[in-house]
Scaffold this active site. Structure first.
Site, PDB file in Angstrom:
ATOM      1  N   HIS A  37       7.109   5.478   1.721  1.00  0.00           N
ATOM      2  CA  HIS A  37       7.952   4.032   1.222  1.00  0.00           C
ATOM      3  C   HIS A  37       8.687   4.539   0.014  1.00  0.00           C
ATOM      4  O   HIS A  37       9.749   3.855  -0.018  1.00  0.00           O
ATOM      5  CB  HIS A  37       6.710   3.180   0.519  1.00  0.00           C
ATOM      6  N   SER A  87       0.604   7.239   5.982  1.00  0.00           N
ATOM      7  CA  SER A  87       0.298   6.019   6.365  1.00  0.00           C
ATOM      8  C   SER A  87      -0.474   5.244   5.553  1.00  0.00           C
ATOM      9  O   SER A  87      -1.484   5.860   5.085  1.00  0.00           O
ATOM     10  CB  SER A  87      -0.132   5.930   7.946  1.00  0.00           C
ATOM     11  N   ALA A 109       0.826  -0.999   0.054  1.00  0.00           N
ATOM     12  CA  ALA A 109      -0.033  -0.011   0.061  1.00  0.00           C
ATOM     13  C   ALA A 109       0.904   1.097   0.010  1.00  0.00           C
ATOM     14  O   ALA A 109       0.770   2.051   0.879  1.00  0.00           O
ATOM     15  CB  ALA A 109      -0.808  -0.114   1.229  1.00  0.00           C
TER      16      ALA A 109
HETATM   17  P1  AMP Z   1       4.806  -0.328   6.423  1.00  0.00           P
HETATM   18  O1  AMP Z   1       4.747  -0.779   5.001  1.00  0.00           O
HETATM   19  O2  AMP Z   1       3.708   0.543   7.019  1.00  0.00           O
HETATM   20  O3  AMP Z   1       5.269  -1.558   7.280  1.00  0.00           O
HETATM   21  O4  AMP Z   1       6.318   0.476   6.456  1.00  0.00           O
HETATM   22  C1  AMP Z   1       7.267   0.389   5.759  1.00  0.00           C
HETATM   23  C2  AMP Z   1       8.234   0.939   6.130  1.00  0.00           C
HETATM   24  O5  AMP Z   1       7.773   2.492   5.876  1.00  0.00           O
HETATM   25  C3  AMP Z   1       8.501   1.484   7.565  1.00  0.00           C
HETATM   26  O6  AMP Z   1      10.078   1.405   8.058  1.00  0.00           O
HETATM   27  C4  AMP Z   1       7.935   2.598   8.232  1.00  0.00           C
HETATM   28  O7  AMP Z   1       8.245   3.183   9.245  1.00  0.00           O
HETATM   29  C5  AMP Z   1       8.220   3.268   6.698  1.00  0.00           C
HETATM   30  N1  AMP Z   1       7.129   4.440   6.670  1.00  0.00           N
HETATM   31  C6  AMP Z   1       5.800   4.303   6.706  1.00  0.00           C
HETATM   32  N2  AMP Z   1       5.097   5.480   6.978  1.00  0.00           N
HETATM   33  C7  AMP Z   1       6.164   6.492   6.502  1.00  0.00           C
HETATM   34  C8  AMP Z   1       6.171   7.782   6.371  1.00  0.00           C
HETATM   35  N3  AMP Z   1       5.255   8.584   6.596  1.00  0.00           N
HETATM   36  N4  AMP Z   1       7.382   8.558   6.470  1.00  0.00           N
HETATM   37  C9  AMP Z   1       8.555   7.888   6.447  1.00  0.00           C
HETATM   38  N5  AMP Z   1       8.717   6.355   6.300  1.00  0.00           N
HETATM   39  C10 AMP Z   1       7.594   5.871   6.572  1.00  0.00           C
END
Ligand code: AMP
Length: 272
Positions: A31, A179, A26
């Site tokens: 990302h 997010s 997503a």
């Molecule tokens: P996730 O897919 O939510 O597990 O996130 C994957 C990676 O992206 C993780 O290291 C998160 O901390 C990072 N991430 C998610 N949202 C953000 C954001 N707004 N800014 C920077 N990194 C992010």
């Protein structure tokens, strides 16, 4: 870009530095920033997309977590990802898992308290992925502040050779941290959502001007409640221990988790 489903098909080039970004898909600009950094700093980027059942609690959003492989592939391709690794649950967990990685202390409070077992699931999948990909550098977002602390501690404790790089939080113009879960927000909730960041910044200013931390946090919590949030926590913590701090110090962060409607949001700002 290669899309790889099986661990044995990864075939990463020998002698090439590898930058790795673990994700649950997503994709959004947060990302993509991590993917660009991975490519820039090593020359070869591997991104995993795996919605990890082990890190979701009962009643959490594992089943409804947004999944859209074709859109995610296009976005990864647009930032020159070399390999998008999309294993199935059975490829990652072929047998009942006996070994779990627990990172007590840094996991205990905050997210750990409100999502029991969450960080055990995160640490276990990240350890597995680091062993599968064996990257030189792995990239994580500061948005998930406590997750960064858990991973840094795990990597240090287990002498894992990958360096961990923490990247800044990417935000909407109104301050809301990007997010994958923001897409659950209805229009009214979306309008209220940036108040978490507003509250964090107001608390930061007040702590820096020497106001008592307790009163500052209580004020922040009231503001969020008046804005329609159910606040799980708003806390001022030490970056080393994640323990609450009672007065302004260097190496500290304000952390917050709050629910608006049925969507739970987390955010943080560094204080000093
Ligand atoms: P996730 O897919 O939510 O597990 O996130 C994957 C990676 O992206 C993780 O290291 C998160 O901390 C990072 N991430 C998610 N949202 C953000 C954001 N707004 N800014 C920077 N990194 C992010």
């Amino acid at each position: 870009m290669r899309i790889v489903e099986q661990i044995e098909d990864l075939n990463l080039p020998l002698g090439q530095r590898v930058g790795f970004v673990p994700t649950m898909g997503a994709f959004h600009e947060g990302h993509l920033q991590l993917m660009r950094r991975a490519k820039e700093s090593t020359g070869y980027s591997v991104v995993s997309l795996f919605v990890n059942p082990l890190q979701f609690g009962q009643g959490e959003d594992f089943d409804r977590y947004p999944r859209n492989l074709s859109l995610d592939s296009e976005m990864a391709e647009s930032v020159d990802v070399d390999v998008l690794f999309v294993p199935s649950v059975s490829a990652i967990y072929p047998n009942r898992l006996s070994t779990h990685i627990l990172v007590p202390q840094v996991s205990d409070r905050w997210e750990g308290e409100h999502r029991p077992g969450h960080f055990d699931g995160v640490a276990t999948i990240v350890a597995k992925l680091l062993n599968i990909v064996r990257p030189d550098v792995a990239f994580f977002g500061r948005k998930d502040y406590q997750q960064c602390a858990v991973i840094q501690r795990m990597v240090a404790d287990l002498n894992i050779k990958t360096s961990i790089s923490i990247e800044p939080t990417v935000r909407e113009p109104d301050g809301l941290a990007l997010s994958s879960r923001n897409r659950y927000l209805n229009q009214e909730e979306r309008q209220a959502a940036p108040r978490i960041y507003i509250a964090l910044n107001e608390c930061r200013e007040s702590i820096l001007t020497g106001q008592p931390v307790d009163a500052v946090l209580n004020h922040g919590i009231s503001y969020l409640k008046e804005s329609g949030f159910a606040v799980d926590y708003l806390a001022y913590v030490s970056d080393d221990t994640l323990e609450p701090m009672e007065s302004m110090k260097v190496g500290t962060t304000l952390v917050c988790a709050a629910k608006i409607g049925s969507t739970r949001l987390i955010d943080n700002v560094q204080v000093a």
